[in-house]
Scaffold this motif. Sequence first.
Motif, mmCIF file in Angstrom:
data_model
loop_
_atom_site.group_PDB
_atom_site.id
_atom_site.type_symbol
_atom_site.label_atom_id
_atom_site.label_comp_id
_atom_site.label_asym_id
_atom_site.label_seq_id
_atom_site.Cartn_x
_atom_site.Cartn_y
_atom_site.Cartn_z
ATOM 1 N N ALA A 47 38.542 48.801 44.207
ATOM 2 C CA ALA A 47 39.451 48.073 43.746
ATOM 3 C C ALA A 47 41.060 48.545 44.108
ATOM 4 C CB ALA A 47 39.372 47.665 42.315
ATOM 5 N N LEU A 84 43.700 42.471 46.076
ATOM 6 C CA LEU A 84 42.718 41.927 45.190
ATOM 7 C C LEU A 84 43.665 41.665 43.698
ATOM 8 C CD1 LEU A 84 39.868 41.233 44.360
ATOM 9 C CD2 LEU A 84 39.555 43.708 43.749
ATOM 10 N N LEU A 143 40.332 41.524 39.114
ATOM 11 C CA LEU A 143 38.759 41.840 39.293
ATOM 12 C C LEU A 143 38.409 41.901 37.630
ATOM 13 C CD1 LEU A 143 36.342 42.898 40.417
ATOM 14 C CD2 LEU A 143 37.054 45.092 40.224
#
Length: 120
Positions: free
Chosen positions: A114, A90, A93
């Motif tokens: 996350a 990821l 975010l």
Amino acid sequence: MLNKAATCPEIKEKVCDDEISALPTDLLVHILSIIPTKDAVATSVLSKPWRYIWTLVPRLVCKDTKHTNNGKSVWWFLEQSLQLHKAPILEHLEVKLRSRCPDDADVGKLILNAVERYIR
């Protein structure tokens, strides 16, 4: 004026092909990563092959654009989307709330989720 298809039997009406769905998944993910997250998620209703492509997007930007429900819809979306999210990393975010954070928002859970996705 005469229609060419009517005057020339060898010319047939061309049916519109879905050429974008034939693109490699990596390219589709890249395209979805440069449009707003809500629009990328909306592509999941296009067809079965598109249902989960958005879950590979390495960038999630969630913004509360209305003052309704104190941002609960954004938190609900984040919790649900991160459970479905499959990108190996990821990269980004971002969460923006116009109103105050909902009382039932589990920020720690969001951060842990996350981090587990190797957020950069």
